[in-house]
Design a protein around this motif. Structure first.
Motif, PDB file in Angstrom:
ATOM      1  N   ASP A  25       0.813  -1.221   0.000  1.00  0.00           N
ATOM      2  CA  ASP A  25       0.000   0.000   0.000  1.00  0.00           C
ATOM      3  C   ASP A  25       0.847   1.273   0.000  1.00  0.00           C
ATOM      4  O   ASP A  25       0.334   2.356  -0.260  1.00  0.00           O
ATOM      5  N   LEU A  26       2.140   1.143   0.283  1.00  0.00           N
ATOM      6  CA  LEU A  26       3.060   2.284   0.220  1.00  0.00           C
ATOM      7  C   LEU A  26       3.734   2.383  -1.144  1.00  0.00           C
ATOM      8  O   LEU A  26       4.617   3.199  -1.354  1.00  0.00           O
ATOM      9  N   GLY A  27       3.328   1.508  -2.064  1.00  0.00           N
ATOM     10  CA  GLY A  27       3.894   1.518  -3.410  1.00  0.00           C
ATOM     11  C   GLY A  27       5.131   0.661  -3.570  1.00  0.00           C
ATOM     12  O   GLY A  27       5.809   0.715  -4.594  1.00  0.00           O
ATOM     13  N   ALA A  28       5.448  -0.146  -2.570  1.00  0.00           N
ATOM     14  CA  ALA A  28       6.639  -0.993  -2.625  1.00  0.00           C
ATOM     15  C   ALA A  28       6.340  -2.307  -3.325  1.00  0.00           C
ATOM     16  O   ALA A  28       5.249  -2.864  -3.195  1.00  0.00           O
ATOM     17  N   THR A  29       7.334  -2.782  -4.059  1.00  0.00           N
ATOM     18  CA  THR A  29       7.276  -4.079  -4.718  1.00  0.00           C
ATOM     19  C   THR A  29       8.613  -4.781  -4.544  1.00  0.00           C
ATOM     20  O   THR A  29       9.588  -4.179  -4.101  1.00  0.00           O
ATOM     21  N   LEU A  30       8.661  -6.012  -4.932  1.00  0.00           N
ATOM     22  CA  LEU A  30       9.907  -6.773  -4.923  1.00  0.00           C
ATOM     23  C   LEU A  30      10.722  -6.312  -6.129  1.00  0.00           C
ATOM     24  O   LEU A  30      10.345  -6.556  -7.267  1.00  0.00           O
ATOM     25  N   LEU A  31      11.831  -5.600  -5.870  1.00  0.00           N
ATOM     26  CA  LEU A  31      12.627  -4.999  -6.942  1.00  0.00           C
ATOM     27  C   LEU A  31      13.748  -5.910  -7.427  1.00  0.00           C
ATOM     28  O   LEU A  31      14.031  -5.965  -8.619  1.00  0.00           O
ATOM     29  N   ILE A  32      14.415  -6.574  -6.499  1.00  0.00           N
ATOM     30  CA  ILE A  32      15.509  -7.493  -6.835  1.00  0.00           C
ATOM     31  C   ILE A  32      15.292  -8.753  -6.018  1.00  0.00           C
ATOM     32  O   ILE A  32      15.103  -8.685  -4.807  1.00  0.00           O
ATOM     33  N   ASP A  33      15.337  -9.897  -6.674  1.00  0.00           N
ATOM     34  CA  ASP A  33      15.133 -11.171  -5.992  1.00  0.00           C
ATOM     35  C   ASP A  33      16.263 -12.109  -6.386  1.00  0.00           C
ATOM     36  O   ASP A  33      16.254 -12.679  -7.470  1.00  0.00           O
ATOM     37  N   MET A  34      17.244 -12.224  -5.503  1.00  0.00           N
ATOM     38  CA  MET A  34      18.369 -13.121  -5.746  1.00  0.00           C
ATOM     39  C   MET A  34      18.244 -14.298  -4.782  1.00  0.00           C
ATOM     40  O   MET A  34      17.318 -14.351  -3.983  1.00  0.00           O
ATOM     41  N   ASP A  35      19.129 -15.227  -4.854  1.00  0.00           N
ATOM     42  CA  ASP A  35      19.021 -16.451  -4.066  1.00  0.00           C
ATOM     43  C   ASP A  35      18.894 -16.204  -2.572  1.00  0.00           C
ATOM     44  O   ASP A  35      17.968 -16.673  -1.933  1.00  0.00           O
ATOM     45  N   ARG A  36      19.802 -15.445  -1.981  1.00  0.00           N
ATOM     46  CA  ARG A  36      19.802 -15.275  -0.527  1.00  0.00           C
ATOM     47  C   ARG A  36      19.440 -13.878  -0.067  1.00  0.00           C
ATOM     48  O   ARG A  36      19.407 -13.604   1.120  1.00  0.00           O
ATOM     49  N   ILE A  37      19.141 -12.960  -1.013  1.00  0.00           N
ATOM     50  CA  ILE A  37      18.785 -11.598  -0.643  1.00  0.00           C
ATOM     51  C   ILE A  37      17.740 -11.059  -1.611  1.00  0.00           C
ATOM     52  O   ILE A  37      17.765 -11.393  -2.801  1.00  0.00           O
ATOM     53  N   ALA A  38      16.817 -10.261  -1.083  1.00  0.00           N
ATOM     54  CA  ALA A  38      15.781  -9.635  -1.910  1.00  0.00           C
ATOM     55  C   ALA A  38      15.593  -8.196  -1.425  1.00  0.00           C
ATOM     56  O   ALA A  38      15.664  -7.927  -0.230  1.00  0.00           O
ATOM     57  N   PHE A  39      15.362  -7.293  -2.381  1.00  0.00           N
ATOM     58  CA  PHE A  39      15.183  -5.873  -2.083  1.00  0.00           C
ATOM     59  C   PHE A  39      13.748  -5.461  -2.398  1.00  0.00           C
ATOM     60  O   PHE A  39      13.248  -5.723  -3.493  1.00  0.00           O
ATOM     61  N   ILE A  40      13.108  -4.790  -1.442  1.00  0.00           N
ATOM     62  CA  ILE A  40      11.724  -4.363  -1.561  1.00  0.00           C
ATOM     63  C   ILE A  40      11.690  -2.851  -1.408  1.00  0.00           C
ATOM     64  O   ILE A  40      12.272  -2.303  -0.475  1.00  0.00           O
ATOM     65  N   GLY A  41      11.031  -2.164  -2.343  1.00  0.00           N
ATOM     66  CA  GLY A  41      10.942  -0.716  -2.272  1.00  0.00           C
ATOM     67  C   GLY A  41      10.109  -0.156  -3.396  1.00  0.00           C
ATOM     68  O   GLY A  41       9.510  -0.892  -4.180  1.00  0.00           O
ATOM     69  N   LYS A  42      10.097   1.178  -3.496  1.00  0.00           N
ATOM     70  CA  LYS A  42       9.328   1.858  -4.540  1.00  0.00           C
ATOM     71  C   LYS A  42      10.061   1.837  -5.872  1.00  0.00           C
ATOM     72  O   LYS A  42       9.463   1.669  -6.922  1.00  0.00           O
ATOM     73  N   ASP A  43      11.364   2.085  -5.825  1.00  0.00           N
ATOM     74  CA  ASP A  43      12.200   2.074  -7.026  1.00  0.00           C
ATOM     75  C   ASP A  43      13.649   2.016  -6.587  1.00  0.00           C
ATOM     76  O   ASP A  43      13.962   2.162  -5.403  1.00  0.00           O
ATOM     77  N   MET A  44      14.552   1.826  -7.530  1.00  0.00           N
ATOM     78  CA  MET A  44      15.963   1.653  -7.210  1.00  0.00           C
ATOM     79  C   MET A  44      16.619   2.931  -6.675  1.00  0.00           C
ATOM     80  O   MET A  44      17.678   2.869  -6.070  1.00  0.00           O
ATOM     81  N   ALA A  45      16.000   4.081  -6.874  1.00  0.00           N
ATOM     82  CA  ALA A  45      16.572   5.345  -6.413  1.00  0.00           C
ATOM     83  C   ALA A  45      16.083   5.732  -5.017  1.00  0.00           C
ATOM     84  O   ALA A  45      16.587   6.687  -4.429  1.00  0.00           O
ATOM     85  N   SER A  46      15.102   5.010  -4.482  1.00  0.00           N
ATOM     86  CA  SER A  46      14.540   5.308  -3.158  1.00  0.00           C
ATOM     87  C   SER A  46      15.069   4.291  -2.149  1.00  0.00           C
ATOM     88  O   SER A  46      15.496   3.199  -2.521  1.00  0.00           O
ATOM     89  N   PRO A  47      15.023   4.622  -0.854  1.00  0.00           N
ATOM     90  CA  PRO A  47      15.458   3.658   0.164  1.00  0.00           C
ATOM     91  C   PRO A  47      14.674   2.346   0.050  1.00  0.00           C
ATOM     92  O   PRO A  47      13.487   2.346  -0.263  1.00  0.00           O
ATOM     93  N   MET A  48      15.365   1.250   0.300  1.00  0.00           N
ATOM     94  CA  MET A  48      14.767  -0.081   0.190  1.00  0.00           C
ATOM     95  C   MET A  48      14.985  -0.867   1.473  1.00  0.00           C
ATOM     96  O   MET A  48      15.888  -0.562   2.250  1.00  0.00           O
ATOM     97  N   LEU A  49      14.166  -1.891   1.652  1.00  0.00           N
ATOM     98  CA  LEU A  49      14.329  -2.854   2.724  1.00  0.00           C
ATOM     99  C   LEU A  49      14.792  -4.151   2.068  1.00  0.00           C
ATOM    100  O   LEU A  49      14.166  -4.620   1.121  1.00  0.00           O
ATOM    101  N   ALA A  50      15.887  -4.700   2.559  1.00  0.00           N
ATOM    102  CA  ALA A  50      16.381  -5.973   2.041  1.00  0.00           C
ATOM    103  C   ALA A  50      16.192  -7.040   3.109  1.00  0.00           C
ATOM    104  O   ALA A  50      16.430  -6.797   4.294  1.00  0.00           O
ATOM    105  N   VAL A  51      15.751  -8.212   2.686  1.00  0.00           N
ATOM    106  CA  VAL A  51      15.688  -9.376   3.564  1.00  0.00           C
ATOM    107  C   VAL A  51      16.700 -10.381   3.033  1.00  0.00           C
ATOM    108  O   VAL A  51      16.862 -10.527   1.816  1.00  0.00           O
ATOM    109  N   CYS A  52      17.408 -11.038   3.950  1.00  0.00           N
ATOM    110  CA  CYS A  52      18.436 -11.966   3.474  1.00  0.00           C
ATOM    111  C   CYS A  52      18.669 -13.090   4.469  1.00  0.00           C
ATOM    112  O   CYS A  52      18.395 -12.957   5.655  1.00  0.00           O
ATOM    113  N   ARG A  53      19.176 -14.177   3.940  1.00  0.00           N
ATOM    114  CA  ARG A  53      19.750 -15.223   4.776  1.00  0.00           C
ATOM    115  C   ARG A  53      21.184 -14.774   5.040  1.00  0.00           C
ATOM    116  O   ARG A  53      21.886 -14.349   4.119  1.00  0.00           O
TER     117      ARG A  53
END
Length: 123
Positions: A25-53
């Protein structure tokens, strides 16, 4: 100034589903999805949240005193994010409310791996 914040998780699929749904609802989507890390945010130029093993393949360990704070833009959206997080399985660390009179409205949760998040709005 902040490009992204990374938090460790045990189950990548579960974490990606939790955070993409929570932040949609804040406009964030899954921007980068790699094997052990994924980046979620509005776009590549804005701050993102990454989840990782964790890189060392050990168990993720939420830090005592570490917290990610998200400003969704209004008190109503703080309430919405808090409620949505709880519906998605997060636990309460502080229900939405005015913390500092006329200055700071906030709510706190722990995600499915124990990472602490704040949703807040400054007056």
């Amino acid at each position: 100034m902040i490009g992204y914040v990374t938090i460790g998780v045990k189950d990548m699929d579960r974490a990606k589903a939790f955070y993409t749904e929570l932040l949609a609802d804040l406009g964030a989507t899954l921007l980068i999805d790699m094997d052990r890390i994924a980046f979620i945010g509005k776009d590549m130029a804005s701050p993102m949240l990454a989840v990782c093993r964790p890189f060392n393949e050990g168990d993720p360990a939420p830090g005592n005193g570490n917290m990610v704070a998200i400003d969704p833009g209004s008190k109503e959206k703080v309430d919405q994010l808090y409620n949505k997080a709880i519906e998605l399985g997060a636990s309460c660390e502080g229900k939405p409310g005015q913390r500092i009179p006329d200055m700071f409205y906030g709510a706190y949760i722990r995600d499915l791996d124990g990472n602490k998040l704040a949703f807040y709005q400054l007056a």
